[in-house]
Scaffold this active site. Structure first.
Site, PDB file in Angstrom:
ATOM      1  NE  ARG A 104      35.637  66.023  35.786  1.00 34.62           N
ATOM      2  CZ  ARG A 104      36.847  66.314  35.367  1.00 34.62           C
ATOM      3  NH1 ARG A 104      37.006  67.176  34.382  1.00 34.62           N
ATOM      4  NH2 ARG A 104      37.913  65.775  35.906  1.00 34.62           N
ATOM      5  CB  THR A 108      32.150  60.681  28.839  1.00 33.11           C
ATOM      6  OG1 THR A 108      31.367  61.098  29.982  1.00 33.11           O
ATOM      7  CG2 THR A 108      31.747  59.269  28.455  1.00 33.11           C
ATOM      8  CG  ASP A 200      38.317  64.473  43.163  1.00 31.11           C
ATOM      9  OD1 ASP A 200      37.534  65.098  43.918  1.00 31.11           O
ATOM     10  OD2 ASP A 200      37.920  63.755  42.249  1.00 31.11           O
TER      11      ASP A 200
HETATM   12  O1  LIG Z   1      34.740  71.484  34.683  1.00 23.92           O
HETATM   13  P1  LIG Z   1      34.465  70.009  34.754  1.00 23.92           P
HETATM   14  O2  LIG Z   1      35.299  69.228  33.780  1.00 23.92           O
HETATM   15  O3  LIG Z   1      33.022  69.677  34.667  1.00 23.92           O
HETATM   16  O4  LIG Z   1      35.022  69.515  36.162  1.00 23.92           O
HETATM   17  C1  LIG Z   1      34.802  70.198  37.357  1.00 23.92           C
HETATM   18  C2  LIG Z   1      33.870  69.468  38.252  1.00 23.92           C
HETATM   19  O5  LIG Z   1      34.497  68.257  38.702  1.00 23.92           O
HETATM   20  C3  LIG Z   1      34.468  68.218  40.126  1.00 23.92           C
HETATM   21  O6  LIG Z   1      33.345  67.574  40.590  1.00 23.92           O
HETATM   22  P2  LIG Z   1      33.238  65.965  40.618  1.00 23.92           P
HETATM   23  O7  LIG Z   1      32.673  65.454  39.355  1.00 23.92           O
HETATM   24  O8  LIG Z   1      34.559  65.390  41.028  1.00 23.92           O
HETATM   25  O9  LIG Z   1      32.153  65.723  41.730  1.00 23.92           O
HETATM   26  P3  LIG Z   1      32.310  65.849  43.316  1.00 23.92           P
HETATM   27  O10 LIG Z   1      32.355  67.308  43.622  1.00 23.92           O
HETATM   28  O11 LIG Z   1      31.103  65.181  43.831  1.00 23.92           O
HETATM   29  O12 LIG Z   1      33.588  65.165  43.709  1.00 23.92           O
HETATM   30  C4  LIG Z   1      34.471  69.685  40.497  1.00 23.92           C
HETATM   31  O13 LIG Z   1      34.064  69.934  41.809  1.00 23.92           O
HETATM   32  C5  LIG Z   1      33.567  70.292  39.468  1.00 23.92           C
HETATM   33  O14 LIG Z   1      32.194  70.202  39.797  1.00 23.92           O
HETATM   34  O1  LIG Z   2      41.431  68.945  38.695  1.00 28.68           O
HETATM   35  C1  LIG Z   2      40.236  68.687  38.906  1.00 28.68           C
HETATM   36  C2  LIG Z   2      39.289  68.574  37.864  1.00 28.68           C
HETATM   37  C3  LIG Z   2      37.997  68.312  38.173  1.00 28.68           C
HETATM   38  N1  LIG Z   2      37.644  68.146  39.455  1.00 28.68           N
HETATM   39  C4  LIG Z   2      38.536  68.249  40.476  1.00 28.68           C
HETATM   40  O2  LIG Z   2      38.168  68.109  41.647  1.00 28.68           O
HETATM   41  N2  LIG Z   2      39.801  68.515  40.164  1.00 28.68           N
HETATM   42 MG   LIG Z   3      35.349  65.128  42.770  1.00 29.92          MG
END
Ligand SMILES: O=P(O)(O)OC[C@H]1O[C@H](OP(=O)(O)OP(=O)(O)O)[C@H](O)[C@@H]1O
Ligand SMILES: O=c1cc[nH]c(=O)[nH]1
Ligand SMILES: [Mg+2]
Length: 209
Positions: A104, A108, A200
């Protein structure tokens, strides 16, 4: 409208409460995510087709139920989804594994796809798409579109924690996809984190803060 299954089993709820605790460190967090993935897969696989096969017990010959050999693929959304794969493969060791890389944009909240590698026969497989967190739903929606673009037609999404906003977004974009989750939480905060959530998931799994 797609089905949403919130798994209320006491073991699931107990383990989920443990990983919500900010004091739980990386090692225990990883173990619990794996265990939760396995328990949710038990639920997500409840409709797998069976066939009757002959079997000789030490007592007599009989006929009994056996999986009908439906092909499955597990597809984690990187990074955090990786933490769920081993637990699922313990239950379904013959499944193939694909990967979809997605992060993400923190400003944004829009998902950015950076990697897709799927089994060649993905169109013939039921796909278990896995990610611990379903927040705005942007990542899951795009990952499902990436799967469909490559021919997948039977997709289930398995998550640990889901925001109502994310569920609604996936349901509107992909009404054919069943969602299996351990919790539907209250919602999202101003930074797009799930409330109360667990923080996270990727950072907690990989110790990257
Ligand atoms: O429903 P959304 O608003 O799209 O958010 C959820 C996403 O955010 C997190 O990933 P992140 O972007 O933190 O990546 P990562 O797993 O590499 O930490 C999570 O593992 C999902 O993939
Ligand atoms: O709460 C949240 C939202 C997005 N991604 C995460 O890992 N945690
Ligand atoms: Mg993440």
């Amino acid at each position: 409208m797609s089905e949403v299954i919130e798994v209320k089993h006491p073991l699931v709820q107990h383990k989920l409460t443990m990983i919500r605790n900010e004091a739980v460190g990386t090692k225990d967090f990883r173990t619990l995510v794996d265990e939760l993935a396995m328990l949710l897969t038990y639920e997500a696989s409840a409709d797998l087709p069976l066939e009757t096969v002959p079997v000789k017990t030490p007592v007599q010959e009989t006929k009994a139920a056996s999986l009908a050999g439906k092909k499955l693929a597990v597809v984690p959304i990187l990074r955090a989804g990786l933490g769920m794969v081993d637990g699922i493969l313990q239950l379904i060791p013959a499944a193939k594994v694909g990967h979809i890389g997605m992060y993400r944009n923190e400003a944004t909240l829009e998902p950015v796809e950076y990697f897709v590698k799927l089994p060649e026969d993905i169109a013939q497989r039921e796909v278990l798409l896995v990610d611990p967190m379903l927040a705005t739903g942007g990542s899951a929606k795009d990952a499902i579109s990436a799967l469909k673009l490559r021919g997948a037609t039977q997709i289930k999404l398995i998550t640990l924690v889901s925001a109502p906003e994310g569920i609604q977004a996936v349901q509107e974009a992909h009404p054919d996809v069943t969602i299996v989750t351990a919790s539907i939480d209250e919602g999202l905060n101003d930074e797009g984190y799930i409330v109360p959530g667990l923080g996270d998931a990727g950072d907690r799994l990989f110790g990257t803060h």
